[in-house]
Design an enzyme around this catalytic site. Structure first.
Site, PDB file in Angstrom:
ATOM      1  N   ALA A  65      17.949 -48.521  32.939  1.00 18.55           N
ATOM      2  CA  ALA A  65      16.855 -48.056  33.963  1.00 18.55           C
ATOM      3  C   ALA A  65      16.985 -48.926  35.208  1.00 18.55           C
ATOM      4  O   ALA A  65      17.902 -49.996  35.383  1.00 18.55           O
ATOM      5  CB  ALA A  65      15.530 -48.611  33.334  1.00 18.55           C
ATOM      6  N   GLU A 112      19.898 -45.882  25.412  1.00 19.48           N
ATOM      7  CA  GLU A 112      18.743 -45.290  24.899  1.00 19.48           C
ATOM      8  C   GLU A 112      18.768 -43.689  24.849  1.00 19.48           C
ATOM      9  O   GLU A 112      18.462 -42.863  24.087  1.00 19.48           O
ATOM     10  CB  GLU A 112      17.371 -45.611  25.409  1.00 19.48           C
ATOM     11  N   GLU A 132      18.058 -55.877  27.474  1.00 13.34           N
ATOM     12  CA  GLU A 132      17.064 -56.022  28.275  1.00 13.34           C
ATOM     13  C   GLU A 132      16.313 -57.357  28.361  1.00 13.34           C
ATOM     14  O   GLU A 132      15.722 -57.990  29.002  1.00 13.34           O
ATOM     15  CB  GLU A 132      15.686 -55.013  27.792  1.00 13.34           C
TER      16      GLU A 132
HETATM   17  C1  HXC Z   1      19.613 -51.027  39.182  1.00 16.94           C
HETATM   18  C2  HXC Z   1      21.937 -51.648  39.010  1.00 16.94           C
HETATM   19  C3  HXC Z   1      21.673 -51.664  37.446  1.00 16.94           C
HETATM   20  C4  HXC Z   1      20.563 -51.218  37.018  1.00 16.94           C
HETATM   21  C5  HXC Z   1      24.056 -51.809  37.979  1.00 16.94           C
HETATM   22  N1  HXC Z   1      23.254 -51.873  39.454  1.00 16.94           N
HETATM   23  N2  HXC Z   1      23.221 -51.814  36.973  1.00 16.94           N
HETATM   24  N3  HXC Z   1      20.932 -51.176  39.876  1.00 16.94           N
HETATM   25  N4  HXC Z   1      19.606 -50.928  38.049  1.00 16.94           N
HETATM   26  N5  HXC Z   1      20.526 -51.237  35.726  1.00 16.94           N
HETATM   27  C6  HXC Z   1      23.999 -51.871  40.408  1.00 16.94           C
HETATM   28  C7  HXC Z   1      24.143 -53.266  41.043  1.00 16.94           C
HETATM   29  O1  HXC Z   1      22.770 -53.801  41.650  1.00 16.94           O
HETATM   30  C8  HXC Z   1      25.164 -52.968  42.069  1.00 16.94           C
HETATM   31  O2  HXC Z   1      24.452 -52.781  43.261  1.00 16.94           O
HETATM   32  C9  HXC Z   1      26.123 -51.874  41.584  1.00 16.94           C
HETATM   33  O3  HXC Z   1      25.081 -51.287  40.555  1.00 16.94           O
HETATM   34  C10 HXC Z   1      27.073 -52.215  40.955  1.00 16.94           C
HETATM   35  O4  HXC Z   1      26.924 -53.215  39.859  1.00 16.94           O
HETATM   36  P1  HXC Z   1      27.564 -54.662  39.440  1.00 16.94           P
HETATM   37  O5  HXC Z   1      26.687 -55.594  38.904  1.00 16.94           O
HETATM   38  O6  HXC Z   1      28.073 -55.318  40.881  1.00 16.94           O
HETATM   39  O7  HXC Z   1      28.873 -54.139  38.558  1.00 16.94           O
HETATM   40  P2  HXC Z   1      29.603 -55.091  37.649  1.00 16.94           P
HETATM   41  O8  HXC Z   1      29.902 -56.372  38.168  1.00 16.94           O
HETATM   42  O9  HXC Z   1      30.867 -54.013  37.217  1.00 16.94           O
HETATM   43  O10 HXC Z   1      28.600 -55.136  36.527  1.00 16.94           O
HETATM   44  C11 HXC Z   1      28.416 -53.952  35.544  1.00 16.94           C
HETATM   45  C12 HXC Z   1      27.206 -54.244  34.710  1.00 16.94           C
HETATM   46  C13 HXC Z   1      26.106 -54.997  35.594  1.00 16.94           C
HETATM   47  C14 HXC Z   1      27.621 -55.403  33.548  1.00 16.94           C
HETATM   48  C15 HXC Z   1      26.578 -53.102  34.119  1.00 16.94           C
HETATM   49  O11 HXC Z   1      25.885 -54.125  36.590  1.00 16.94           O
HETATM   50  C16 HXC Z   1      24.639 -55.054  34.681  1.00 16.94           C
HETATM   51  O12 HXC Z   1      24.428 -55.945  34.098  1.00 16.94           O
HETATM   52  N6  HXC Z   1      23.930 -54.290  34.899  1.00 16.94           N
HETATM   53  C17 HXC Z   1      22.338 -54.198  34.505  1.00 16.94           C
HETATM   54  C18 HXC Z   1      22.584 -53.903  33.007  1.00 16.94           C
HETATM   55  C19 HXC Z   1      21.148 -53.990  32.479  1.00 16.94           C
HETATM   56  O13 HXC Z   1      20.484 -55.065  32.199  1.00 16.94           O
HETATM   57  N7  HXC Z   1      20.491 -52.849  31.816  1.00 16.94           N
HETATM   58  C20 HXC Z   1      19.051 -52.606  31.410  1.00 16.94           C
HETATM   59  C21 HXC Z   1      18.241 -52.393  32.461  1.00 16.94           C
HETATM   60  S1  HXC Z   1      16.708 -52.463  31.868  1.00 16.94           S
HETATM   61  P3  HXC Z   1      24.755 -53.514  44.639  1.00 16.94           P
HETATM   62  O14 HXC Z   1      23.921 -52.733  45.443  1.00 16.94           O
HETATM   63  O15 HXC Z   1      24.709 -54.736  44.400  1.00 16.94           O
HETATM   64  O16 HXC Z   1      26.295 -52.939  44.939  1.00 16.94           O
HETATM   65  C22 HXC Z   1      16.404 -51.023  30.931  1.00 16.94           C
HETATM   66  C23 HXC Z   1      15.087 -50.939  30.368  1.00 16.94           C
HETATM   67  C24 HXC Z   1      14.954 -49.696  29.803  1.00 16.94           C
HETATM   68  O17 HXC Z   1      17.184 -50.174  30.880  1.00 16.94           O
HETATM   69  C25 HXC Z   1      13.609 -49.217  29.405  1.00 16.94           C
HETATM   70  C26 HXC Z   1      13.338 -47.667  29.314  1.00 16.94           C
HETATM   71  C27 HXC Z   1      11.923 -47.557  29.545  1.00 16.94           C
END
Ligand code: HXC
Length: 258
Positions: A65, A112, A132
């Site tokens: 998300a 998911e 998360e």
């Molecule tokens: C918003 C995101 C994002 C996310 C990545 N980006 N994931 N933006 N929401 N979930 C953005 C980063 O901010 C960044 O933007 C760009 O994408 C590239 O990401 P990087 O982190 O620079 O890439 P990298 O170093 O290769 O790392 C990849 C990654 C990391 C390991 C996937 O991005 C990451 O940990 N992302 C979050 C994963 C996460 O926690 N997902 C769960 C979310 S909560 P900029 O502008 O800085 O370039 C969820 C709840 C669900 O899903 C609930 C359902 C109702």
């Protein structure tokens, strides 16, 4: 109306949806989920489409998300909007089969969404996880429930409590994905598989999908009884007559979708 965050194509009898928000690794913002829902509505209504493939990029199926969109919301925002699951559940109500073709990250909501599809084909670099917990929340779109059903309590609990990611090999070994293919064959393989399904009898495919899904919702004896009723009802279709006649006559069946 067009789409902002996805690409939509028709490949023979298959609807192809490509998540296309590359700068944010296909983070599932509200607009993307809205696009996805509308595309599925269109594909469901299109009689030429028999199956759907949902994919992302080589780097990310979807990284979850949209954290930036979520970060400022308070309880009343998310509660009153029924954030965020409401829109995403459109995937689970689609009657036509949906294959997730997953390369790269399928994290949080991305994992998911993949699990809401009917099955997952993984590219070699696929990585699945529910991280998360590392950002102060928990899965909110079925992650704690579906992952546990796919891979069992021990792995699901470890992944949800630590945020550990699972690579493609482990995901296949654990039953999360049906197969692993080389990344450069992922899309063609998923499309071929979907085309194969789309080439079968439409009503029988829908019935088979309904029965497998039933196994998640009910007891074994009720599920078997349900299956038997649906099995019996296939004998009321023209396609059952055609399929069995074609086998006996050593020819390809000509499905009428009736
Ligand atoms: C918003 C995101 C994002 C996310 C990545 N980006 N994931 N933006 N929401 N979930 C953005 C980063 O901010 C960044 O933007 C760009 O994408 C590239 O990401 P990087 O982190 O620079 O890439 P990298 O170093 O290769 O790392 C990849 C990654 C990391 C390991 C996937 O991005 C990451 O940990 N992302 C979050 C994963 C996460 O926690 N997902 C769960 C979310 S909560 P900029 O502008 O800085 O370039 C969820 C709840 C669900 O899903 C609930 C359902 C109702």
């Amino acid at each position: 109306m067009g789409y902002e965050y996805i690409l939509v194509e028709k490949k023979e009898s298959v609807g192809l949806i490509t998540l296309n928000r590359p700068k944010a690794l296909n983070a599932l913002c509200a607009g993307l989920i809205d696009d996805l829902g509308r595309a599925l509505d269109d594909m469901e209504a299109d009689d030429d489409i028999g199956a759907v493939v949902l994919t992302g990029s080589e780097k990310a199926f979807a990284a979850g998300a949209d954290i930036k969109e979520m970060s400022e919301k308070d309880f009343m925002d998310v509660y009153l909007q029924d954030f965020i699951t409401k829109g995403w559940e459109r995937i689970t109500t689609c009657r036509k089969p949906i294959i997730a073709a997953v390369a790269g990250y399928a994290l949080g909501g991305g994992c998911e969404v993949a699990m809401m599809c009917d099955f997952i084909i993984a590219g070699e670099n696929a990585k699945f996880g529910q991280p998360e917990i590392t950002i102060g929340t928990i899965p909110g779109s079925g992650g704690t429930q579906r992952l546990t059903r796919f891979v069992g309590k021990s792995k699901a609990m470890e992944m949800c409590l630590t945020g550990r990611l699972m690579d493609a090999e482990e995901a296949e070994r654990s039953g999360l994905v049906s197969r692993i293919v080389p990344n450069d064959e992922l899309l063609s393989d998923a499309l071929k598989t979907a085309q194969q399904i789309a080439g079968l009898s439409r009503p029988i495919v829908l019935m088979a999908k309904e029965c497998v899904n039933r196994s998640y919702e009910t007891t074994l004896s009720e599920g078997v009884r349900y299956e038997r009723r649906v099995f019996h009802s296939t004998f009321a279709t023209e396609d059952q007559k055609e399929g069995m006649a074609a086998f006996a006559e050593k020819r390809q069946p000509k499905w009428k979708n009736r």
